[in-house]
Scaffold this motif. Sequence first.
Motif, short mmCIF file in Angstrom:
data_model
loop_
_atom_site.label_atom_id
_atom_site.label_comp_id
_atom_site.label_asym_id
_atom_site.label_seq_id
_atom_site.Cartn_x
_atom_site.Cartn_y
_atom_site.Cartn_z
N TRP A 84 0.83 -1.21 0.00
CA TRP A 84 0.00 0.00 0.00
C TRP A 84 0.86 1.26 0.00
O TRP A 84 0.52 2.24 -0.65
N LEU A 85 1.98 1.23 0.74
CA LEU A 85 2.89 2.37 0.74
C LEU A 85 3.45 2.64 -0.65
O LEU A 85 3.51 3.78 -1.10
N TYR A 137 4.28 9.28 -3.54
CA TYR A 137 4.13 10.52 -4.30
C TYR A 137 4.49 10.36 -5.78
O TYR A 137 3.84 10.92 -6.65
N ASP A 138 5.52 9.60 -6.07
CA ASP A 138 6.01 9.50 -7.45
C ASP A 138 5.34 8.41 -8.27
O ASP A 138 5.76 8.13 -9.39
N GLN A 139 4.30 7.81 -7.75
CA GLN A 139 3.61 6.74 -8.46
C GLN A 139 2.38 7.27 -9.21
O GLN A 139 1.70 8.17 -8.71
N LEU A 147 -2.71 11.77 2.39
CA LEU A 147 -3.18 11.53 3.75
C LEU A 147 -3.19 10.03 4.05
O LEU A 147 -2.78 9.59 5.12
N GLY A 148 -3.67 9.25 3.09
CA GLY A 148 -3.66 7.80 3.25
C GLY A 148 -2.25 7.27 3.38
O GLY A 148 -1.96 6.41 4.22
N HIS A 149 -1.34 7.78 2.56
CA HIS A 149 0.05 7.36 2.60
C HIS A 149 0.66 7.67 3.98
O HIS A 149 1.34 6.81 4.57
#
Length: 171
Positions: A79-80, A85-87, A163-165
Amino acid sequence: MLHRGQESTDGAGGGELTVPMAWFYAEYIAEELLRTGDLMPPTSFEFRAGRDALALTIFLADSGGELSGIRVVTQLETWLSLTAYDQPWQDWVGERMAHLTAEALEVGGPAPDLELAAAAWRWLEETELLAPDLDAVPGGGAVLGEDDGPKVWTPAWRLGLPLGHLAIHLF
């Protein structure tokens, strides 16, 4: 959403209601991760954006259809990486939704889980929230408060995804 005429959760069929357990479980995990992180009030639109983005990630990452049997700790790295951000998260969601929809159409139509995921995805894409412009650079270099600085309307998923990350990191 419950539908008549589809199989029940035990596979018996016969006009019983289908309960979208995989989606409910993904949503529960997402909500618990966000609540544990205590990043914002659970009644805010930002919380909903984070919960829906994270629930979509959890639901769509379950390629084996074993969501209700997973252990959260074993999936955190996946999940991470998906929410980083870069995905290209938005593209990944679109591709997974299209794939799952095509599979569902082959066997008789979308399941309630997929319908709830599609509704969450529509909300995340179509709803815009007023948020600080994270791309703006303050002129004087001073640290700005939450209510200072430029704000922009941004799709809910762009606010909910980080926020989820972060909630996963804080778990």
